[in-house]
Structures are given as structure tokens and as C-alpha cells.
Design an enzyme around this catalytic site. Structure first.
Site: not given
Length: 646
Positions: A338, A433, A443
Site C-alpha cells: 500500500r 490496532e 501493514r
């Protein structure tokens, strides 16, 4: 306060968790009934922990600010959950999942915790199937898998685009079973205001009843913080509007150290911002990158025509499209991690190739997939996501490419915990989290659900019992003691102070201004100049907040503005710590991209010689500088090297 000890078991990496379980202290069934555990949060980590601990025989109290645990933000997760089952026979294994997670986190995660996460991942799938979670299945009836960023294998289990909802329903069912048995009690519409520490140990909480405004006290032999991350400090994010960092921040100000606050994940596939009055962003699942291809026009004249709506994206010829992820990262293509995909989108839009009227969007195109597997095939995989996109944008993504852009989505930082998920306050644990432990600086997609359920179902039942074995001699304490009295007195004083300001600016105004500072100076890219500017702006904004915020209504009945004011007051403090952590870390890694530290090709450039550590910050008091502690990261089973997805 405990020593700064990560408590990692000795021995080979693959045997550490087995060794811990073999050596852990036990509590017999009769004694479990004498012990109380408080869980803050009812998402996947909190619900699974509460259900598991209740099943074991402990007395569990669960607190959530929603009207039901089913509304926890875990419900919003879309794409899937990772596990190393190797059902696709494509070479997956526990070690490969471990390695991909460490690499995806840019070698800034604790090795032992990540290996344990990979090790228990397979158990999670078995647990959820037994609960009736409707995972997708292939034509033969076996569980199906799809790919996610940062991996070259298909290991992600999913339920269309609503995996989080289905997993939470499974955990909620397990939770309800324990509620019916009497081992778990849920307190909904409650907000944590303080943690009570007695003789150095977490012993209870101070809670506000959101309906009546009453302040309530509860005792516990241990407290678990499972309240999620702090991404709403950026105002615009994919988080639920009510998601906040207050439980973790309260724990931090009580003495729990905070780990790696600057590690904030920007998700590459979100619906772009539409205007100045927007207060929420919508995630489009990373699973879409399995079949969707990301591109922008090659020609600037095509970009200008698109912005003026003179042409449609479908009119741009294939040879005039820049599939920039496939061009830059041929080995992983659209399935890079990401942080890599987000920065690549930023680079293209910063260069002027953004395709909407704000210039902050790229295309996610399914034309090739529709031609390959048909509209029905695409709909079977992503139908509800396509429907959601069309309802928001009023465009049919089967006929025209989606427009996407990165947005704040997850926080890898959180309360520092040891191998047993305990903070630096004995008896105070953090799960999911809310802790820092498993994802390093970035992540991988589909790993949040994995961590939350791993912590709740398979880690805390052992580690919490190991702690509680020494608490069987501690009788239940009355909540009339001085520590509870003092804690309640302090939270009431804070509420009264907020209510008495009676300024002219709304809470949302301050939150929005903070979010703009954070996004501009500590967002996808950071530099020393911008971070230093933010460190000047945030204290000034905080000072103005405490002088000029206006909270309408009263405090002795339902008034969500009170909770919101408390959340934003905490955001104003944690925002400063995020920036300070980002300024001190003079390297780029994962979601923390310092513009001064990048390779010639624009990739993150780590400094392993000076920064291969967890930054754990200790609160020293109001208006005092926080103290930095460093947990050295040692890697026994992998080699530290520059990430390469090409």
C-alpha cells in the site's frame, strides 16, 4: 512501572510461541471465576478476546461507545483476511507469510511477534469456519483465496467485499454465547475516561454513560485496550466517524509507552475527496487491485480534456495509457504494498496527471477483467463494492473506470507491548490496532483482521492467564477507594473545564484544522521543514482550542459533543507526538516517507545503522517533552535489505 523488556522467549524462532505456552503459568477453573477482566472495545480484537476469556471462565466486562458491539469499525473491512493455508498450492507457508509481513513492514516490526502471527493464522480460518463465517468458495466447494498487495501467492480468504462484517458477526455470536452463560457482560454506549492504577497495576476504569451522562467506576484484575487506531487525527480518513485514540492516549498518559506513532498507513484505493465540506472518506477494497488496472493518461492534453469533461476515459487509446505500477514494478504490478502504491499515485498527480477536477485521482480500470471473465464474473467477486462506488459517485464502474486516490486508513503505531501484549503498566494489555507490534512501518492488506483475531482468540488467552496466575490472591477491590475517587474527580474536572470555555468555534472546526496540518506536513510525504512548522502550528491550535471551543448543551444527559471534544483534545496531543516521532526518524521506511531520504528511483531509503529500533515514547507530564526509549530490532531468521518489488 515494569522494565523495558520485550520478554521474547529464547530458542529458535519457530519454537518461541510453543515454548511460551509450555512455560506459561495456568489458572485453575475455580480461580478463574474469581478474576475480573475489563475489555475496552468490541471490534474483532475486543470481541474475540472477551469471548475467549469468557469461555475460559473469567468474568469479563466489555465497554463500547456504540449501541451494540456489532457496530464496531471492524465491520467496515472489505477485502479479506490472510492465512498461510496454501490452498492454492502456489508455494505459501508460515515462513513465507512471516517474511512477506516483515518485508512489507519495511523491516521495522518485531520478528518474534510477526512469526507468531503467521503461525496462528491458520487456526483463525478454522475457528471462523466453525462459527459459520460464509467465506467464498471455489467451484469444488473448497475455501477460495485471492491475492493482496505485497505477496506473490493467493492467501487471502474473503466474503465478497464484506469480510470484516462477516468475521465480526462470527465473533459477536461467540460473544453472545458467553453473555448468555453469564461470563461476559456488555456495557454499550459507554466511553472510557480514565484508567485506574493502584500500586503500579491497572485495576479499573472510569466510564461515562453516554445516555445519562453519569460517571461510573469498574474494577478489574486486568484491563485490555482493544479500541483501534488513531487515524482520525487526520480528520479525513476511512475510519468510522466515532473512531478515536482516547483509550490508548489515556493509557499513555497513565504511564504506558507509545510505540512508533509516525507509522501511519495511507491506503491507495479510496474514493477521492469531493469538496471542502466532506467529513469522511470511503475505502474501495484493495482486493479490487486483483483485477483492476491502475493508470493515468500519458498525454497532458488528454488529462486536460478529461478535466474539462470533453472526453471520457474509455475514449483514450490503450497505447496512450500509463499503467504506472505495472511499468515501475513488473514483478508485483498492481499488487505492490500500500505505501508503494500510494506514493506512486502521489508522484503521478504531483506531476500533473491527476484525472479529476481537483487533480487528485487516478483510474482503477476493470475493462480487461470484464473482457476476460465477463461482467458476471466481476460482479460475483466485487458486486457490492461496485454498487457502493456507483451510489457515491453516480458512475457505473462496469462501464467507466473508477477514480481513486490515497487516504489515511490505518495506524501501525500504537501502545508499546511486550511479547505477551502487555504495556509498560502491569495488568494493562493492548490488542489489535491499539498496539504497535506486528506491522512495522507498513501493514500488508488483509493483515488487520488477522492480527485482531490472532490477538483475541489465540494470544491473549495464554498471555493474560500467565499474568492473572499471580493475581488469584488479589480480592476484588471496592471502587470507593482513593484511587477511584481521585480518577473520577479528575475526569469531572476536565469535563467541567471543557464545558466552561463557551467559546465561538465548534469542535469540528478545530478537528478539521488539525487534520489539514497533519495531512499537509505529516501525510504521504514528510520533510524536516514541514514537520518543524507543524510542531509550531499544533501547540498554537491546541492553545486556541482550550480557549475558544464551544460545546453546546449540558453534561448530564446525552450530548455527543462532549465525547467529540474529548477526542479532539486528545488528537491535538497525539498529533504533536506523531510529528515529533516523524522528525526524529531521519530515514524513510514504509508509510513514513521523509523526502530527504529516498533512492535515486524515488523509493524509501532506510537507515538500518541508526534507526533499526522501535521508538517508544514515555509521557513525562503536561507541557513536558516526552522521553524516547529505543527497543533494538534484532533479526535472526531474515536478512535486512532494501525492499524490491520490481
Amino acid at each position: 512501572m515494569s522494565l523495558f523488556d520485550s520478554k521474547i522467549p529464547t530458542g529458535p524462532l519457530s519454537e518461541k510461541w510453543t515454548k511460551f505456552k509450555a512455560d506459561a503459568k495456568l489458572v485453575n477453573p475455580t480461580n478463574k471465576r474469581k478474576l475480573d477482566v475489563i475489555v475496552i472495545g468490541s471490534g474483532l480484537a475486543g470481541a474475540s478476546a472477551a469471548a475467549s476469556l469468557g469461555e475460559m471462565g473469567y468474568n469479563v466486562k466489555v465497554f463500547c461507545y456504540q449501541d451494540t458491539p456489532r457496530r464496531a469499525h471492524s465491520i467496515a473491512a472489505q477485502g479479506g483476511i490472510n492465512a498461510a493455508k496454501n490452498y492454492q498450492n502456489d508455494g505459501d507457508s508460515v515462513y513465507r507469510l512471516f517474511y512477506d509481513t516483515i518485508k512489507g513492514g519495511d523491516y521495522r516490526a518485531r520478528e518474534a511477534n510477526v512469526y507468531r502471527l503467521a503461525e496462528v493464522s491458520n487456526n483463525i480460518i478454522d475457528q471462523c469456519v466453525a462459527q459459520g463465517v460464509p467465506f467464498a468458495r471455489d467451484y469444488g466447494g473448497l475455501l477460495d483465496n485471492r491475492s493482496f498487495g505485497g505477496a506473490q501467492v493467493s492467501r487471502t480468504f474473503y466474503a465478497r467485499g464484506q469480510t470484516g462484517q462477516q468475521l465480526l458477526l462470527g465473533a459477536y455470536g461467540a460473544l453472545n454465547r458467553q453473555i448468555a452463560k453469564g461470563t461476559v457482560k456488555v456495557y454499550s454506549r459507554r466511553n472510557l475516561l480514565d484508567i485506574v492504577v493502584i500500586d503500579g497495576k491497572a485495576r479499573g476504569v472510569i466510564i461515562r454513560n453516554l445516555i445519562t451522562g453519569e460517571i461510573e467506576r469498574y474494577f478489574g484484575h486486568a484491563v485490555v485496550i482493544a479500541s483501534g487506531g488513531y487515524g482520525n487525527v487526520y480528520y479525513l480518513s476511512t475510519y468510522a466517524m466515532g473512531a478515536n485514540s482516547s483509550p490508548a492516549w489515556i493509557a499513555h498518559k497513565k504511564g504506558a509507552w507509545f510505540g512508533n506513532p509516525c507509522y501511519v498507513q495511507i491506503h491507495p484505493t479510496c474514493i477521492p475527496v469531493h469538496g471542502d465540506y466532506q467529513s469522511k472518506l470511503t475505502l474501495m477494497s484493495e482486493s479490487l487491485r486483483n483485477d483492476g488496472r491502475i493508470w493515468v493518461p500519458k498525454k497532458m492534453e488528454d488529462v486536460q480534456k478529461l478535466r474539462r469533461k470533453e472526453i471520457k476515459p474509455t475514449q483514450i487509446a490503450e497505447e496512450d495509457r500509463d499503467y504506472y505500477l505495472e511499468r515501475r514494478y513488473p514483478a508485483f504490478g498492481n499488487l505492490v504494498p500500500r505505501d508503494v502504491a500510494s506514493r506512486a499515485a502521489k508522484e503521478r498527480t504531483d506531476s500533473g496527471y491527476g484525472v479529476n477536477d481537483t487533480g487528485l485521482a487516478v483510474y482503477l480500470d476493470f475493462a480487461e477483467a470484464i473482457g476476460r471473465i465477463g461482467k458476471k464474473g466481476v460482479a460475483a467477486k466485487y458486486g457490492n463494492l461496485f454498487q457502493m462506488y456507483e451510489k457515491i459517485n453516480d458512475e457505473n464502474p462496469y462501464e467507466t473506470p473508477m477514480m481513486i486516490y490515497p487516504a489515511t486508513h490505518y495506524t501501525m503505531g500504537g501502545l508499546w507491548v511486550d511479547y505477551e501484549l502487555m504495556t509498560t503498566i502491569p495488568g494493562l494489555f493492548a490488542a489489535g490496532e491499539a498496539n504497535f507490534s506486528d506491522h512495522g512501518a507498513n501493514r500488508l492488506g488483509a493483515s488487520a483482521l488477522m492480527q485482531g483475531l490472532a490477538d483475541g482468540y489465540f494470544v491473549l488467552p495464554y498471555t493474560l492467564s500467565n499474568y492473572l496466575a499471580d493475581e488469584i490472591y488479589t480480592p476484588r477491590m471496592t471502587t470507593d477507594g482513593e484511587e477511584f475517587e481521585q480518577a473520577e474527580r479528575q475526569v469531572k474536572e476536565r469535563i467541567e473545564k471543557l464545558m466552561s470555555i463557551n467559546g465561538t468555534e465548534s469542535v469540528d472546526t478545530f478537528h478539521k484544522r488539525l487534520g489539514k496540518i497533519m495531512w499537509e506536513h505529516c501525510g504521504m510525504a514528510r520533510n524536516a521543514q514541514g514537520l518543524k512548522k507543524a510542531l509550531e502550528m499544533i501547540p498554537e491550535l491546541r492553545k486556541e482550542f482550550w480557549q475558544n471551543v464551544k460545546i453546546p448543551g449540558g453534561s448530564d444527559y446525552f450530548n455527543p459533543e462532549i465525547e467529540k471534544a474529548g477526542y479532539v483534545a486528545d488528537f491535538l496531543e497525539i498529533g504533536e507526538l506523531i510529528v515529533r516521532d516523524a522528525l526524529h526518524r531521519e530515514e524513510s521506511c514504509g508509510g513514513h516517507f521523509r523526502e530527504e531520504y529516498q533512492t535515486q528511483e524515488g523509493e524509501a531509503l532506510r537507515n538500518d545503522a541508526d534507526f533499526a529500533y522501535v521508538a517508544a515514547w514515555e509521557y513525562k507530564g503536561e507541557n513536558k517533552a516526552q522521553e524516547l526509549h529505543k527497543e533494538e530490532l534484532r533479526y535472526e531468521s531474515i536478512e535486512l535489505k532494501q525492499r524490491n518489488y520490481k
